[in-house]
Design a protein around this motif. Structure first.
Motif, PDB file in Angstrom:
ATOM      1  N   PRO A 111       7.548  18.562 -10.047  1.00 26.95           N
ATOM      2  CA  PRO A 111       7.585  19.094  -8.794  1.00 26.95           C
ATOM      3  C   PRO A 111       7.102  18.134  -7.362  1.00 26.95           C
ATOM      4  CG  PRO A 111       6.243  20.778 -10.085  1.00 26.95           C
ATOM      5  CD  PRO A 111       6.437  19.337 -11.113  1.00 26.95           C
ATOM      6  N   ARG A 112       6.383  17.179  -7.956  1.00 25.72           N
ATOM      7  CA  ARG A 112       6.050  16.180  -6.884  1.00 25.72           C
ATOM      8  C   ARG A 112       5.482  14.873  -7.801  1.00 25.72           C
ATOM      9  NH1 ARG A 112       1.540  17.708  -2.638  1.00 25.72           N
ATOM     10  NH2 ARG A 112       3.031  19.587  -2.492  1.00 25.72           N
ATOM     11  N   TYR A 113       5.821  13.651  -6.886  1.00 23.12           N
ATOM     12  CA  TYR A 113       5.557  12.439  -7.437  1.00 23.12           C
ATOM     13  C   TYR A 113       4.798  11.722  -6.582  1.00 23.12           C
ATOM     14  CZ  TYR A 113       9.778  13.378 -10.497  1.00 23.12           C
ATOM     15  OH  TYR A 113      10.247  13.793 -11.243  1.00 23.12           O
ATOM     16  N   ARG A 114       4.172  10.548  -6.871  1.00 18.90           N
ATOM     17  CA  ARG A 114       3.568   9.871  -6.128  1.00 18.90           C
ATOM     18  C   ARG A 114       4.110   8.418  -6.294  1.00 18.90           C
ATOM     19  NH1 ARG A 114      -3.058  10.371  -5.726  1.00 18.90           N
ATOM     20  NH2 ARG A 114      -2.957  11.884  -4.159  1.00 18.90           N
ATOM     21  N   VAL A 115       4.422   7.509  -5.118  1.00 22.49           N
ATOM     22  CA  VAL A 115       4.839   6.070  -5.051  1.00 22.49           C
ATOM     23  C   VAL A 115       3.856   5.079  -4.425  1.00 22.49           C
ATOM     24  CG1 VAL A 115       6.642   4.646  -4.355  1.00 22.49           C
ATOM     25  CG2 VAL A 115       7.283   6.960  -4.917  1.00 22.49           C
ATOM     26  N   TRP A 116       3.500   4.097  -5.319  1.00 22.95           N
ATOM     27  CA  TRP A 116       2.679   3.207  -4.996  1.00 22.95           C
ATOM     28  C   TRP A 116       3.162   1.616  -4.684  1.00 22.95           C
ATOM     29  CZ3 TRP A 116      -2.442   5.120  -5.610  1.00 22.95           C
ATOM     30  CH2 TRP A 116      -2.406   6.386  -6.199  1.00 22.95           C
ATOM     31  N   HIS A 117       2.762   0.911  -3.742  1.00 21.10           N
ATOM     32  CA  HIS A 117       3.096  -0.459  -3.640  1.00 21.10           C
ATOM     33  C   HIS A 117       1.834  -1.291  -3.476  1.00 21.10           C
ATOM     34  CE1 HIS A 117       6.947   1.549  -2.287  1.00 21.10           C
ATOM     35  NE2 HIS A 117       7.424   0.527  -2.937  1.00 21.10           N
ATOM     36  N   GLU A 118       1.439  -2.081  -4.463  1.00 15.72           N
ATOM     37  CA  GLU A 118       0.382  -3.079  -4.248  1.00 15.72           C
ATOM     38  C   GLU A 118      -0.886  -2.087  -4.239  1.00 15.72           C
ATOM     39  OE1 GLU A 118       0.643  -6.107  -4.623  1.00 15.72           O
ATOM     40  OE2 GLU A 118       2.655  -6.617  -4.263  1.00 15.72           O
ATOM     41  N   GLY A 119      -1.055  -1.175  -5.126  1.00 13.16           N
ATOM     42  CA  GLY A 119      -2.158  -0.137  -5.183  1.00 13.16           C
ATOM     43  C   GLY A 119      -2.195   0.718  -4.278  1.00 13.16           C
ATOM     44  N   VAL A 120      -1.175   0.690  -3.180  1.00 13.45           N
ATOM     45  CA  VAL A 120      -1.516   1.612  -2.158  1.00 13.45           C
ATOM     46  C   VAL A 120      -0.544   2.743  -2.110  1.00 13.45           C
ATOM     47  CG1 VAL A 120      -1.107   1.753   0.525  1.00 13.45           C
ATOM     48  CG2 VAL A 120      -2.267  -0.203  -0.629  1.00 13.45           C
ATOM     49  N   LEU A 121      -0.915   3.962  -2.055  1.00 12.42           N
ATOM     50  CA  LEU A 121      -0.158   4.752  -2.208  1.00 12.42           C
ATOM     51  C   LEU A 121       0.825   5.490  -0.687  1.00 12.42           C
ATOM     52  CD1 LEU A 121       0.798   7.731  -3.370  1.00 12.42           C
ATOM     53  CD2 LEU A 121      -1.128   8.983  -2.176  1.00 12.42           C
TER      54      LEU A 121
END
Length: 268
Positions: free
Chosen positions: A84-94
């Motif tokens: 139902p929902r995801y999280r996207v991270w770049h360099e450890g930052v949400l």
């Protein structure tokens, strides 16, 4: 009326964006899974981290690079749409919490399905034990602790726990039930005083919703599959995708048959 206790129907509702809530209390007695998706270059290090920490990170399945399916967990699973929902991270930052990740998919991505405490909730309910968050229509509360994971490569950090408050007698029974479900984190890691594991304010969880605690309840803490997200914060991989806490992949496997099923699939 749509029957959300049937896993493949629930996934269809999620894929059509008609179901967008946390998955506690739905999917019947199905095994639920946390999700971590990393580029292939990071996958081996994370696999070793998971293997070093089997209670907070019980591995259910690992995909081939670029694969969007996990056939051992369900024949029609598509990891780009079925949470139902995801999280996207770049360099450890949400950076965002999308409802699907098709536009972000890459041929080098490796997916890890990790056991979830929601998988034992049907067994607790069948035994007549209270699930206060479900009764209140809330997500389960989750907390970062001072319990440390065993580091591997760049991946390290605290164990995250989920909490369910219940009377002491119910807690003892919950320990006995969950001890037989290692792929859903097994028995609790702590009962009672939250300060002993570094939680300073039980009413302010780091993830999920505030708990419901009735008179006579004690807090019971299980290792949680959000632990990898704490490790992603520490390791700071260039790119990662995870589930949003409480928003799981619901599989076709009955939770109480999961170990036997997966041993057969993987030839163990």
């Amino acid at each position: 009326m749509t029957d959300l206790s049937i896993p493949h129907i629930l996934r269809q509702e999620i894929r059509a964006r008609r179901f967008r809530a946390p998955t506690t209390g739905v999917g019947g007695d199905a095994l639920q899974a946390n999700l971590v998706i990393l580029p292939e270059a990071e996958a081996s290090a994370f696999l070793r981290f998971a293997q070093a920490n089997p209670q907070p990170i019980p591995l259910l399945a690992v995909s081939e690079p670029g694969a969007v399916a996990l056939p051992s967990l369900g024949q029609d699973i598509d990891l780009r749409y079925d949470l139902p929902r995801y999280r996207v991270w770049h360099e450890g930052v949400l950076t965002e919490e999308p409802e699907e990740i098709a536009a972000l998919w890459r041929p080098d991505l490796v997916s890890f399905a990790i056991g979830c405490s929601f998988s034992f909730e049907a067994a607790l309910a069948k035994a007549g034990l209270p699930l206060r968050h479900q009764e209140a229509g809330r997500n389960v509360p989750m907390y970062r602790t001072t319990l440390a994971t065993r580091p591997s490569g760049a991946f390290h950090g605290p164990v995250v726990v989920s909490m369910r408050a219940m009377p002491a007698a119910a807690a003892i029974e919950a320990v006995q039930i969950c001890a037989h479900m290692p792929l859903a984190h097994g028995a609790p890691v702590h009962l009672g005083d939250p300060a002993q594991i570094g939680i300073t304010d039980l009413m302010q969880p780091d993830y999920g919703d505030a708990p419901v605690i009735e008179p006579g309840d004690i807090p019971v803490f299980w290792a949680c599959g959000v632990t990898p997200q704490a490790a992603i914060l520490a390791a700071r991989p260039a790119f990662a995708i995870t589930h949003a806490p409480g928003y799981m992949l619901v599989t076709d496997i009955a939770a109480d048959q999961a170990e036997r099923h997966l041993r057969g699939v993987h030839g163990l």
